[in-house]
Design a protein around this motif. Structure first.
Motif, PDB file in Angstrom:
ATOM      1  N   PRO A 203       0.834  -1.207   0.000  1.00 43.25           N
ATOM      2  CA  PRO A 203       0.000   0.000   0.000  1.00 43.25           C
ATOM      3  C   PRO A 203       0.867   1.255   0.000  1.00 43.25           C
ATOM      4  O   PRO A 203       1.925   1.292   0.648  1.00 43.25           O
ATOM      5  N   GLU A 204       0.388   2.286  -0.699  1.00 46.24           N
ATOM      6  CA  GLU A 204       1.193   3.505  -0.837  1.00 46.24           C
ATOM      7  C   GLU A 204       1.550   4.139   0.505  1.00 46.24           C
ATOM      8  O   GLU A 204       2.611   4.718   0.662  1.00 46.24           O
ATOM      9  N   LYS A 205       0.663   4.001   1.488  1.00 45.14           N
ATOM     10  CA  LYS A 205       0.934   4.662   2.769  1.00 45.14           C
ATOM     11  C   LYS A 205       2.129   4.028   3.495  1.00 45.14           C
ATOM     12  O   LYS A 205       2.643   4.592   4.458  1.00 45.14           O
ATOM     13  N   LEU A 206       2.563   2.850   3.039  1.00 41.61           N
ATOM     14  CA  LEU A 206       3.727   2.209   3.665  1.00 41.61           C
ATOM     15  C   LEU A 206       5.037   2.519   2.956  1.00 41.61           C
ATOM     16  O   LEU A 206       6.107   2.097   3.406  1.00 41.61           O
ATOM     17  N   ARG A 208       6.883   5.079   2.804  1.00 40.43           N
ATOM     18  CA  ARG A 208       7.915   5.793   3.574  1.00 40.43           C
ATOM     19  C   ARG A 208       8.563   4.892   4.621  1.00 40.43           C
ATOM     20  O   ARG A 208       9.618   5.214   5.143  1.00 40.43           O
TER      21      ARG A 208
ATOM     22  N   GLU B 179      -0.842  -0.052  14.670  1.00 44.72           N
ATOM     23  CA  GLU B 179      -0.556   0.341  13.285  1.00 44.72           C
ATOM     24  C   GLU B 179       0.877  -0.049  12.925  1.00 44.72           C
ATOM     25  O   GLU B 179       1.157  -0.484  11.800  1.00 44.72           O
ATOM     26  N   ALA B 183       1.999  -2.511   9.858  1.00 43.04           N
ATOM     27  CA  ALA B 183       2.948  -2.052   8.835  1.00 43.04           C
ATOM     28  C   ALA B 183       4.120  -3.020   8.693  1.00 43.04           C
ATOM     29  O   ALA B 183       4.476  -3.417   7.586  1.00 43.04           O
ATOM     30  N   HIS B 275       5.151   1.357  -8.159  1.00 47.64           N
ATOM     31  CA  HIS B 275       5.384   1.358  -6.712  1.00 47.64           C
ATOM     32  C   HIS B 275       6.878   1.347  -6.405  1.00 47.64           C
ATOM     33  O   HIS B 275       7.367   2.096  -5.568  1.00 47.64           O
TER      34      HIS B 275
END
Lengths: 281, 281
Positions: A203-206, A208, B179, B183, B275
């Protein structure tokens, strides 16, 4: 290996360029003619010392070659070899470096025009992203080059090409084309697919947080999708088998984690470590 | 950050050792007390400049600490933190560096003995194989450190620990423990499992051909199976979800290759490249 006169390298990317650099730096050939699609890319290749002469005309480029290396992507190898055979000196040996061998050896093994012969090869080196700018004269040092002779291959052609690669520092391994393609499904196509599937699933939010394992594990997904789609399609059955063998290990790990069977999980991870330690770097 | 008096590092491996080296090299602490299980490993740590004082007695090691870092594997963190809280100065902040946060923050978040507090942390760095010999004073330069405060965390503790890590060069990211664990299932546990499953699936006769992609793709499988089994088990639900998301991309690629749907395959590979290119190095 005795010093060669002219070697033609058709397609001067990282591998073709490294062959040229190694020949020039080790003084193994008088001329290395680079055949490319544009004068601009050939100028880059000459600037990095990969070739001594340039042309965008295949027919002229191979006219004096004692040995022709076709270093194009797999999809272009068969036609390029056939055309080279029409225009190089009679009875010239032509080889390639592409990562699939049935698809090229099959159509070329019956013999070429004017007594020329084809013998397939595949240096096991990781691809760069910058073409000839990633070329290195020592790229093949200690690396395996698979040669794929058939019943039609002359022993002297095999010996000549094996000597050639050994002079460039490589370790030569002999293997039938079918066995080669089965092997690379596991050693190259599966690792790429694994990297691509993981990258697609991320997922893009990961992004970073991807400094650690996932960064290394997805690195190969940066490769050219179209070239990889060609390779995976051409090696379809072997790739599917490799995916299934890998999938059954993943499924076993999934079940062991789900069911809290630590011993079963540890068995898989311990076998994995044993294999990996045996691989070395 | 103002210079600290004594920092205790409990468990002086690559990460604990790097914290110590960075503190000493940047003159950020007067003393770094290394607490270890054997004098031999502590001598190694002192030789590489990771600590200034050594002891195998946790209670003595934390007696003067202004800040305690528990750098043990996840399974030992909770008990070590509790014991440290009994013996360090009153109201001392204790942190950790382990890769799972629910399992340690949960039991420690209600408060510790004598006014001590725990605040979880996790620097995202790739593990070495050689313990403190892999320590580097610049290990955290530009790397992300996740801190996992809860509703019980004091703002001044968070600020103090964030300043500490920034002084070591890290980029601090704040995230709830849950969270964090979701992750890392994707960014660390899945990549390890993928490497392990591929390594386990690799037939021994292909080991010598593993120079290319499979060598990089399986590198993580060299890690300690027992430590990884602990982590995967502790993060069970998140790991299963990550495996399933990954598995559905693999299954889609498998189906596209099997059915000769090049466009569908190319869609996956193109998303993967997009990605990966966004991740950078």
């Amino acid at each position: 290996m005795k010093r060669l006169g002219t070697v033609a390298v058709v397609g001067v990317g990282m591998i073709g360029g490294s062959i040229g650099q190694a020949l020039i730096e080790r003084n193994l050939a008088k001329n290395v003619v680079g055949v490319g699609r544009s004068q601009a890319s050939l100028r880059s290749a000459r600037r990095v010392g990969a070739i001594t002469n340039t042309t965008i005309d295949l027919n002229r480029g191979v006219a004096d070659a004692e040995l022709v290396f076709v270093c194009t992507p797999v999809a272009a190898v068969v036609e390029t070899v056939k055309q080279a055979a029409e225009h190089c000196p009679e009875r010239t040996l032509i080889s390639d470096v592409c990562g699939l061998k049935r698809a090229v050896v099959g159509p070329l093994d019956d013999g070429l025009a004017r007594g020329c012969r084809f013998l397939g090869g595949h240096p096991l080196v990781e691809g760069g992203q910058n073409g000839v700018l990633d070329a290195r004269a020592d790229l093949f040092d200690g690396r395996i080059v698979i040669l794929t002779p058939t019943v039609n291959t002359r022993a002297e052609d095999f010996d000549f090409l094996a000597d050639f690669w050994q002079a460039l520092g490589a370790v030569v391994v002999k293997m039938p084309p079918e066995e080669h393609d089965r092997a690379v499904a596991m050693t190259e196509h599966l690792p790429y697919l694994s990297a691509a599937a993981m990258s697609a699933a991320l997922p893009e939010k990961l992004f970073r947080l991807a400094g650690g394992g996932v960064s290394a594990a997805t690195r190969q997904a940066a490769g050219d999708p179209s070239l990889w789609a060609d390779a995976l399609t051409l090696n379809r059955d072997n790739v599917l088998t490799a995916l299934e063998q890998y999938g059954s290990q993943l499924a076993a790990a999934h079940a062991a984690i789900r069911d809290g069977r630590r011993d079963a999980l540890l068995d898989i991870l311990t076998l994995a470590k044993k294999h990996r330690d045996a691989l070395g770097d």
